[in-house]
Write a protein that holds these residues in place. Sequence first.
Motif, PDB file in Angstrom:
ATOM      1  N   LEU A 172     -12.992 -37.774  -2.471  1.00 50.80           N
ATOM      2  CA  LEU A 172     -11.932 -37.303  -1.586  1.00 50.80           C
ATOM      3  C   LEU A 172     -12.521 -36.504  -0.437  1.00 50.80           C
ATOM      4  CD1 LEU A 172      -9.364 -35.951  -4.214  1.00 50.80           C
ATOM      5  CD2 LEU A 172      -9.169 -38.087  -2.915  1.00 50.80           C
ATOM      6  N   ASP A 173     -11.856 -36.556   0.714  1.00 48.98           N
ATOM      7  CA  ASP A 173     -12.260 -35.718   1.844  1.00 48.98           C
ATOM      8  C   ASP A 173     -11.591 -34.356   1.784  1.00 48.98           C
ATOM      9  OD1 ASP A 173     -13.894 -37.626   3.552  1.00 48.98           O
ATOM     10  OD2 ASP A 173     -12.052 -38.773   3.281  1.00 48.98           O
ATOM     11  N   LYS A 174     -10.337 -34.348   1.363  1.00 47.60           N
ATOM     12  CA  LYS A 174      -9.585 -33.091   1.312  1.00 47.60           C
ATOM     13  C   LYS A 174      -8.688 -33.060   0.082  1.00 47.60           C
ATOM     14  CE  LYS A 174      -9.242 -32.071   6.288  1.00 47.60           C
ATOM     15  NZ  LYS A 174      -8.296 -31.840   7.425  1.00 47.60           N
ATOM     16  N   VAL A 175      -8.393 -31.850  -0.340  1.00 48.84           N
ATOM     17  CA  VAL A 175      -7.377 -31.609  -1.358  1.00 48.84           C
ATOM     18  C   VAL A 175      -6.397 -30.607  -0.768  1.00 48.84           C
ATOM     19  CG1 VAL A 175      -6.866 -30.615  -3.626  1.00 48.84           C
ATOM     20  CG2 VAL A 175      -8.898 -32.057  -3.318  1.00 48.84           C
ATOM     21  N   VAL A 176      -5.122 -30.944  -0.820  1.00 41.22           N
ATOM     22  CA  VAL A 176      -4.082 -30.021  -0.351  1.00 41.22           C
ATOM     23  C   VAL A 176      -3.205 -29.664  -1.544  1.00 41.22           C
ATOM     24  CG1 VAL A 176      -2.085 -29.685   1.146  1.00 41.22           C
ATOM     25  CG2 VAL A 176      -4.084 -30.943   1.993  1.00 41.22           C
ATOM     26  N   TYR A 177      -3.127 -28.378  -1.845  1.00 45.35           N
ATOM     27  CA  TYR A 177      -2.216 -27.896  -2.886  1.00 45.35           C
ATOM     28  C   TYR A 177      -0.919 -27.486  -2.205  1.00 45.35           C
ATOM     29  CZ  TYR A 177      -6.403 -27.512  -5.806  1.00 45.35           C
ATOM     30  OH  TYR A 177      -7.551 -27.781  -6.515  1.00 45.35           O
ATOM     31  N   THR A 178       0.151 -28.167  -2.534  1.00 45.82           N
ATOM     32  CA  THR A 178       1.449 -27.781  -1.977  1.00 45.82           C
ATOM     33  C   THR A 178       2.187 -26.969  -3.026  1.00 45.82           C
ATOM     34  OG1 THR A 178       3.506 -28.616  -0.989  1.00 45.82           O
ATOM     35  CG2 THR A 178       2.569 -29.937  -2.745  1.00 45.82           C
ATOM     36  N   ILE A 179       2.771 -25.864  -2.621  1.00 52.35           N
ATOM     37  CA  ILE A 179       3.395 -24.936  -3.565  1.00 52.35           C
ATOM     38  C   ILE A 179       4.884 -25.223  -3.645  1.00 52.35           C
ATOM     39  CG2 ILE A 179       3.831 -22.499  -4.080  1.00 52.35           C
ATOM     40  CD1 ILE A 179       1.151 -21.976  -2.492  1.00 52.35           C
ATOM     41  N   VAL A 180       5.285 -25.717  -4.814  1.00 53.34           N
ATOM     42  CA  VAL A 180       6.690 -26.069  -5.058  1.00 53.34           C
ATOM     43  C   VAL A 180       7.076 -25.470  -6.403  1.00 53.34           C
ATOM     44  CG1 VAL A 180       8.386 -27.920  -5.181  1.00 53.34           C
ATOM     45  CG2 VAL A 180       6.276 -28.259  -3.864  1.00 53.34           C
ATOM     46  N   GLN A 181       7.961 -24.482  -6.393  1.00 50.35           N
ATOM     47  CA  GLN A 181       8.287 -23.784  -7.626  1.00 50.35           C
ATOM     48  C   GLN A 181       9.183 -24.595  -8.547  1.00 50.35           C
ATOM     49  OE1 GLN A 181       9.714 -19.811  -7.085  1.00 50.35           O
ATOM     50  NE2 GLN A 181       8.029 -19.201  -5.762  1.00 50.35           N
ATOM     51  N   ASP A 182      10.084 -25.381  -8.001  1.00 50.70           N
ATOM     52  CA  ASP A 182      11.052 -26.107  -8.822  1.00 50.70           C
ATOM     53  C   ASP A 182      10.506 -27.487  -9.198  1.00 50.70           C
ATOM     54  OD1 ASP A 182      13.772 -26.544  -9.935  1.00 50.70           O
ATOM     55  OD2 ASP A 182      13.811 -28.108  -8.406  1.00 50.70           O
TER      56      ASP A 182
END
Length: 527
Positions: free
Chosen positions: A230-240
């Motif tokens: 992978l070139d990038k990892v994006v953690y998206t923050i979603v509580q529900d």
Amino acid sequence: MKKKLISILLATAMVASCVACGKSDDSKKSDSTEKKASSEQTLVFNLGSQPSSYNPDVSLDDSTTMMSQNVFSGLLTMNNNEEIIPDLAESWDVSDDGLTYTFKLHKGVKWHDGEDFTSADVKFTYEKIMESEGFLASALSAVDSMECPDDNTFVIKIKEANAAFVSNLAWYGSAILPQHLYDTDEDWTKVEAATSKPIGTGPFKFVESKDGSSITLEKNEDYFGGEPKLDKVVYTIVQDPDTAYESFMNGEIDYLQNVPSSHVKELQDNSDYNVGCLSAGRRYQMCFNMKGNDTGKLAFRQAIAKGINREEISKKGTAGLQKVAYGFYPPFLEWAYNDKADIGDTDVDGAVKLLEDAGYTKDADGYYLHLNLEVFNYGNYEDCAKVIKSQLKEIGIDVTVNPLEEGAWGEKVSSGDYDLCMLAGFQGPDPDNLSTRVGTDGAMNVSAYSNTKVDELLTQAKSLTDQDERGKLYKEVQQILSEDLPLVPLVEYAGYYAAPSNISGIPFIDTDVNDIAPYNFCKIEMK
């Protein structure tokens, strides 16, 4: 209660995975086609909350731990089969008397800022953990001395034989930190590397964080384990979890954790998706505040235990995906599991009698007592808690369920201002894990439970090398727990992960990927 309370549900837990498959709709196929056409491979993974710190040795909430496996490395780690495997250490030897551990480290490893990694970083990290009372401090109290014969060799001598020592070095709170950034007089939670710019030796480098929204990493081309695909990892923050699921189905998330129970089967039946299951060695438990006016009374805890119907919790709270938890330690280590120590069957009449014999009387609303139950706001915690609320109403106890984000849960429970709480977390790889959960001052002893006999048995068990003899002591501990009831076992954990079938190399889904930590994304590829 230990001041650094942690919630370890999914994070660095390494377990056996189960795989199922599943079909996406045309919109999802279109999204996948667009990603395949892109020359840059970016994986989006959902976190349930903002990491509380970028120092993984002090903050072990799930989000911190998941992210840290891509930024940091340990001396050792564990794979998705709960096996201890090398990380920064290529290999290790143990002396015949079991007191000296010699680790050979990978050569040529660099920190993300270009500085050389050496054995001195390992020694410094462990000393810093002990000095600052990090999670691993208790395990490191066994150390007699640490030496660095050269840059690529690290030697630990312990005071006495300790069957759990190596497993502790591979477990939580064991990331190696850069001495050149942490060797200051400043609080190790406040240095720049811990607050805004983490530097590790892992497969991905920290780029930026948008607080409460996302965290971006880019690949470390010089990673000692091999250049990530992978070139990038994006953690998206979603509580529900339901919102995260919708984002996944819309192609906005590539790799989904905490698949809602109601959607697991449809993904398993859909050939355009692969589904993995995180299970063994962890369970949902309800813990009592042993210092509470009511929850501190044995008769009251016994009444609660009799009012719980675990079969109903499994069926209604988890759609039957999480099986009933029996006993006071998960059965994945048979030699340490006491199948005779349990809370017994549901007995509503018996529960009511215990309450009335203890002097409780009903108020104008028809309740003996009103309690709060603190739970995480993800997974099946809240659904299970709602079933518990209904069950305890039958014995005259009114329960208010409070779903909280991990950080808020930790603050609430560690303050002691609560009645009941639920948590899970990996309880291996060694049964010495019980020390952290029911040992006096254990880091995860959320009940503030203390029993001198239990402490003595746990200490003795750790010093033995014969598995059968150790097992006898752990079984005795579980028998005491069944009598003292600082907690009630509910259901075994089963967390589901999903990704489109064009994505490979995910440890929890591709179970043959077992030579890295489960949240290490260095082998993930998007085809």
